[in-house]
Structures are given as structure tokens and as C-alpha cells.
Design a protein around this motif. Sequence first.
Motif, PDB file in Angstrom:
ATOM      1  N   ILE A 147     -19.301  18.359  18.043  1.00 50.18           N
ATOM      2  CA  ILE A 147     -20.279  18.618  19.094  1.00 50.18           C
ATOM      3  C   ILE A 147     -21.626  17.985  18.745  1.00 50.18           C
ATOM      4  O   ILE A 147     -22.355  17.505  19.620  1.00 50.18           O
ATOM      5  CB  ILE A 147     -20.436  20.132  19.314  1.00 50.18           C
ATOM      6  CG1 ILE A 147     -19.147  20.722  19.892  1.00 50.18           C
ATOM      7  CG2 ILE A 147     -21.594  20.428  20.263  1.00 50.18           C
ATOM      8  CD1 ILE A 147     -19.130  22.219  19.908  1.00 50.18           C
ATOM      9  N   GLN A 148     -21.945  17.946  17.436  1.00 46.00           N
ATOM     10  CA  GLN A 148     -23.245  17.442  17.010  1.00 46.00           C
ATOM     11  C   GLN A 148     -23.223  15.969  16.610  1.00 46.00           C
ATOM     12  O   GLN A 148     -24.256  15.432  16.187  1.00 46.00           O
ATOM     13  CB  GLN A 148     -23.746  18.291  15.836  1.00 46.00           C
ATOM     14  CG  GLN A 148     -23.886  19.762  16.183  1.00 46.00           C
ATOM     15  CD  GLN A 148     -24.923  20.458  15.326  1.00 46.00           C
ATOM     16  OE1 GLN A 148     -25.730  19.826  14.672  1.00 46.00           O
ATOM     17  NE2 GLN A 148     -24.924  21.775  15.346  1.00 46.00           N
ATOM     18  N   VAL A 186     -24.814  23.664  21.607  1.00 46.52           N
ATOM     19  CA  VAL A 186     -23.790  23.763  20.564  1.00 46.52           C
ATOM     20  C   VAL A 186     -23.114  25.128  20.522  1.00 46.52           C
ATOM     21  O   VAL A 186     -21.899  25.226  20.295  1.00 46.52           O
ATOM     22  CB  VAL A 186     -24.388  23.424  19.180  1.00 46.52           C
ATOM     23  CG1 VAL A 186     -24.724  21.952  19.097  1.00 46.52           C
ATOM     24  CG2 VAL A 186     -25.617  24.274  18.889  1.00 46.52           C
ATOM     25  N   LEU A 198     -32.450  24.209  15.169  1.00 44.31           N
ATOM     26  CA  LEU A 198     -31.882  22.865  15.109  1.00 44.31           C
ATOM     27  C   LEU A 198     -32.517  22.008  14.020  1.00 44.31           C
ATOM     28  O   LEU A 198     -32.066  20.881  13.787  1.00 44.31           O
ATOM     29  CB  LEU A 198     -32.058  22.162  16.464  1.00 44.31           C
ATOM     30  CG  LEU A 198     -31.341  22.834  17.649  1.00 44.31           C
ATOM     31  CD1 LEU A 198     -31.674  22.119  18.945  1.00 44.31           C
ATOM     32  CD2 LEU A 198     -29.837  22.847  17.426  1.00 44.31           C
ATOM     33  N   ARG A 245     -37.293  22.881  18.177  1.00 40.63           N
ATOM     34  CA  ARG A 245     -36.187  22.736  17.224  1.00 40.63           C
ATOM     35  C   ARG A 245     -36.187  23.882  16.224  1.00 40.63           C
ATOM     36  O   ARG A 245     -35.134  24.404  15.859  1.00 40.63           O
ATOM     37  CB  ARG A 245     -36.287  21.399  16.482  1.00 40.63           C
ATOM     38  CG  ARG A 245     -35.866  20.206  17.319  1.00 40.63           C
ATOM     39  CD  ARG A 245     -35.667  18.964  16.462  1.00 40.63           C
ATOM     40  NE  ARG A 245     -35.160  17.865  17.293  1.00 40.63           N
ATOM     41  CZ  ARG A 245     -35.918  17.006  17.920  1.00 40.63           C
ATOM     42  NH1 ARG A 245     -37.239  17.105  17.834  1.00 40.63           N
ATOM     43  NH2 ARG A 245     -35.384  16.054  18.653  1.00 40.63           N
ATOM     44  N   ASP A 277     -30.080  16.001  19.944  1.00 37.67           N
ATOM     45  CA  ASP A 277     -29.660  17.397  20.047  1.00 37.67           C
ATOM     46  C   ASP A 277     -30.100  17.930  21.401  1.00 37.67           C
ATOM     47  O   ASP A 277     -30.490  17.162  22.293  1.00 37.67           O
ATOM     48  CB  ASP A 277     -30.247  18.238  18.910  1.00 37.67           C
ATOM     49  CG  ASP A 277     -31.762  18.050  18.770  1.00 37.67           C
ATOM     50  OD1 ASP A 277     -32.406  17.761  19.791  1.00 37.67           O
ATOM     51  OD2 ASP A 277     -32.283  18.163  17.653  1.00 37.67           O
ATOM     52  N   GLN A 313     -25.467  19.225  24.945  1.00 39.85           N
ATOM     53  CA  GLN A 313     -25.373  19.520  23.512  1.00 39.85           C
ATOM     54  C   GLN A 313     -25.800  20.954  23.207  1.00 39.85           C
ATOM     55  O   GLN A 313     -26.505  21.238  22.238  1.00 39.85           O
ATOM     56  CB  GLN A 313     -26.205  18.527  22.705  1.00 39.85           C
ATOM     57  CG  GLN A 313     -25.645  17.103  22.730  1.00 39.85           C
ATOM     58  CD  GLN A 313     -26.430  16.140  21.868  1.00 39.85           C
ATOM     59  OE1 GLN A 313     -27.400  15.553  22.323  1.00 39.85           O
ATOM     60  NE2 GLN A 313     -26.020  15.988  20.625  1.00 39.85           N
ATOM     61  N   GLN A 368     -26.419  25.731  10.159  1.00 40.25           N
ATOM     62  CA  GLN A 368     -26.222  26.167  11.537  1.00 40.25           C
ATOM     63  C   GLN A 368     -24.817  26.725  11.732  1.00 40.25           C
ATOM     64  O   GLN A 368     -24.631  27.766  12.384  1.00 40.25           O
ATOM     65  CB  GLN A 368     -26.456  24.997  12.492  1.00 40.25           C
ATOM     66  CG  GLN A 368     -27.858  24.432  12.475  1.00 40.25           C
ATOM     67  CD  GLN A 368     -28.006  23.271  13.449  1.00 40.25           C
ATOM     68  OE1 GLN A 368     -27.518  23.315  14.577  1.00 40.25           O
ATOM     69  NE2 GLN A 368     -28.691  22.210  13.012  1.00 40.25           N
ATOM     70  N   TYR A 369     -23.826  26.029  11.170  1.00 38.13           N
ATOM     71  CA  TYR A 369     -22.443  26.500  11.302  1.00 38.13           C
ATOM     72  C   TYR A 369     -22.253  27.861  10.628  1.00 38.13           C
ATOM     73  O   TYR A 369     -21.612  28.750  11.193  1.00 38.13           O
ATOM     74  CB  TYR A 369     -21.474  25.493  10.691  1.00 38.13           C
ATOM     75  CG  TYR A 369     -20.062  26.025  10.582  1.00 38.13           C
ATOM     76  CD1 TYR A 369     -19.239  26.059  11.706  1.00 38.13           C
ATOM     77  CD2 TYR A 369     -19.575  26.532   9.382  1.00 38.13           C
ATOM     78  CE1 TYR A 369     -17.948  26.587  11.623  1.00 38.13           C
ATOM     79  CE2 TYR A 369     -18.297  27.047   9.292  1.00 38.13           C
ATOM     80  CZ  TYR A 369     -17.489  27.074  10.405  1.00 38.13           C
ATOM     81  OH  TYR A 369     -16.214  27.603  10.315  1.00 38.13           O
ATOM     82  N   VAL A 388     -26.630  20.923   9.361  1.00 35.04           N
ATOM     83  CA  VAL A 388     -25.493  21.311  10.195  1.00 35.04           C
ATOM     84  C   VAL A 388     -24.709  22.442   9.552  1.00 35.04           C
ATOM     85  O   VAL A 388     -24.291  23.389  10.228  1.00 35.04           O
ATOM     86  CB  VAL A 388     -24.571  20.099  10.459  1.00 35.04           C
ATOM     87  CG1 VAL A 388     -23.313  20.534  11.209  1.00 35.04           C
ATOM     88  CG2 VAL A 388     -25.315  19.037  11.244  1.00 35.04           C
TER      89      VAL A 388
END
Length: 328
Positions: A27-28, A293, A63, A58, A33, A291, A70-71, A67
Motif C-alpha cells: 500500500i505504501q 493506509v 506518517l 504527517r 503518502d 493511500q 506504523q505497521y 513503515v
Amino acid sequence: MLGYILKRILFMIPTLFAISVVSFILIQLPPGDFVTTLAAQMSQQGDTIDPATLAQLRAAYGLDQPVWVQYWIWITKILFAGDFGRSFDWDAPVSDLLWNRLGLTFVLSFTALVVTWMIALPVGIYSAVRKYSIGDYAATFFAFVGLAVPNFLLALILMYLALRFWGVSVDGLFSAQYVDAPWSWEKAADLAQHLIVPVFVLAASHIASLVRIMRANLLDELFKPFVVTARAKGLSEWRLIFKYPVRAALNPFVSTIGWTLPELVSGATVTAIVLNLPTTGPLLLRALVAQDVYLAGAMILMLSVLTVIGTLISDLLLAWLDPRIRYG
């Protein structure tokens, strides 16, 4: 069989974890973004956002973090709190957005599935048993037409015909007066009327495909030794057909459950956009384009879970339906 089920369930855990990681990363992958997309949209409208405001946005959306951070935040909230996060684009909880559209999507897709099976199964059987008859040629002709015509084109044709000859708009799932109205028998009846066109559009290609599959598989089974033996023992023709070759030919129908379950939730995105249907398909498309997410990731994860569960159910039903299949 119980050991096989437990083993498959255990294998589902790392599979779903890997799917969630890959989905979140994919997705990223596109450049930018959600904030970049938002700035581009405002720029097209003649507005501008200064870099400091973009940086603040952000940071507010998280953001600006790597990554993997964020996950980790996203997946831990799902596992321990059942929280799928908040949609950037809609500024609303992801769970609320999903549940608002999930019910109508399921009703539409499940109705289309039932119609597909009710028509495709008997037509496919008749086409195989009465091969090269007028009925077989007619079924073959309509099957090829159904496979050749895209769903969205069929939807556009039906919308034009309904508006041109009957003055009726068939887009959406409710009339204007029932869109925001509370549920009642009148609203349910209005929904049933609006389901006719999208159900027909969604079922058309599936019916055509499954008729051809059923005909081909049943023709392979009709002249096998076990069928000839049963016929020689005096079993009536239609009882013989439904008890032996039809049961063996049903395998392709059962094996489609793996992708049928996610279809019940996702629906046909292009058809839904053409017919202006408030289902989850257009919601996922908008989330991917923007986006968004958390919304896109939650929907892809949900579809992946349903695919894995559907595959397990399909395998178990195949083992029950066909004695030739055994799992060690």
C-alpha cells in the motif's frame, strides 16, 4: 481429519501474518503518502499548503515514522484492541466505515451467488445430459455471450434501457426517499426491487462460466465404468446421474468457495461504481487511490482472512463430497 484441520489452522497464523506485512508494505510502495495526495488535490483546486503544515499533518497521522513502526502500531491495535485505526480520508473509524457498507455488500453478493448456483447447476446438468440438443446449443450460445460481455458494459446497457423505455433509474440500492430512512418493510421492498439489476449483472458472467465448467466435468463422468455399472444394475437414469456423476462433477463448484467468501465482502468494484452501489468495492478503490493506509490495509487483511478460511472450507467439503480425495 481433525488433525488435518488443526494443522491447517496453525498454518493460517503465519500465512495471515505474512499477508498483513506484504499488504501494508504494498500500500505504501507508490511514491508519496496520504498527505502528498491531499496536497496534490488541493493544488488542483487552486489552494496550497505550506511545508510546515504538511509536516504537522504527517506527524499527526503518524506518517513521519518508519513503515515498520506504523505497521507495528496498526497490527497491535488490531490484535489487542480490535481497533483497525482511523481513516485519514474520511476522518472516521475504519470499523464504522466497514460495517456501514458490509451488510449491503453481503446481501448483494450472496443473492447473486444463490442465483448463480440455482441457474448454473441445472442448466449445466441438462446441457451435458442432452448434449448437442437445441437446449444445449442455446445454453452454449448464452454462456459464450455472458463470458464475452463485460459486467460494467452490461450494467450500462441495462441502465440505458431502463431509463429510455421505462423512465426508471436503476442505479443505487435505494430510492431517494429511503436512502437515509430507518429500516422498514417498505425500505426492504425497495431494496429488493433495486437488487434485480445488480444481481443479474453480477450473476451473468458467473453463470456462463459455471455452466461450461459443469457441462465439461459432467461429460467426463457420464461414461466412466462406475456409471456404466450402476446403469447395468437397473438404477433409474436421473437417480443414477444425480447420485454418481453429478456428485463427482460438483468439485469445481465446491472449490470456488475459496474465492467466493471474499467476493461476498468485496463485491464487483467496477460494476458497483457504474451502478453507484454503496458497497465496499468503491470504498477500497478510493482508499487505495488516496493511500489511506489503515482503511485499505484493514480491507485487504479482511479479504485475505476470508480467502484463507474459504480455502479451508473448500478443502474440507471436497473431502466430504468426493471419496477419492483423502488428506493425510
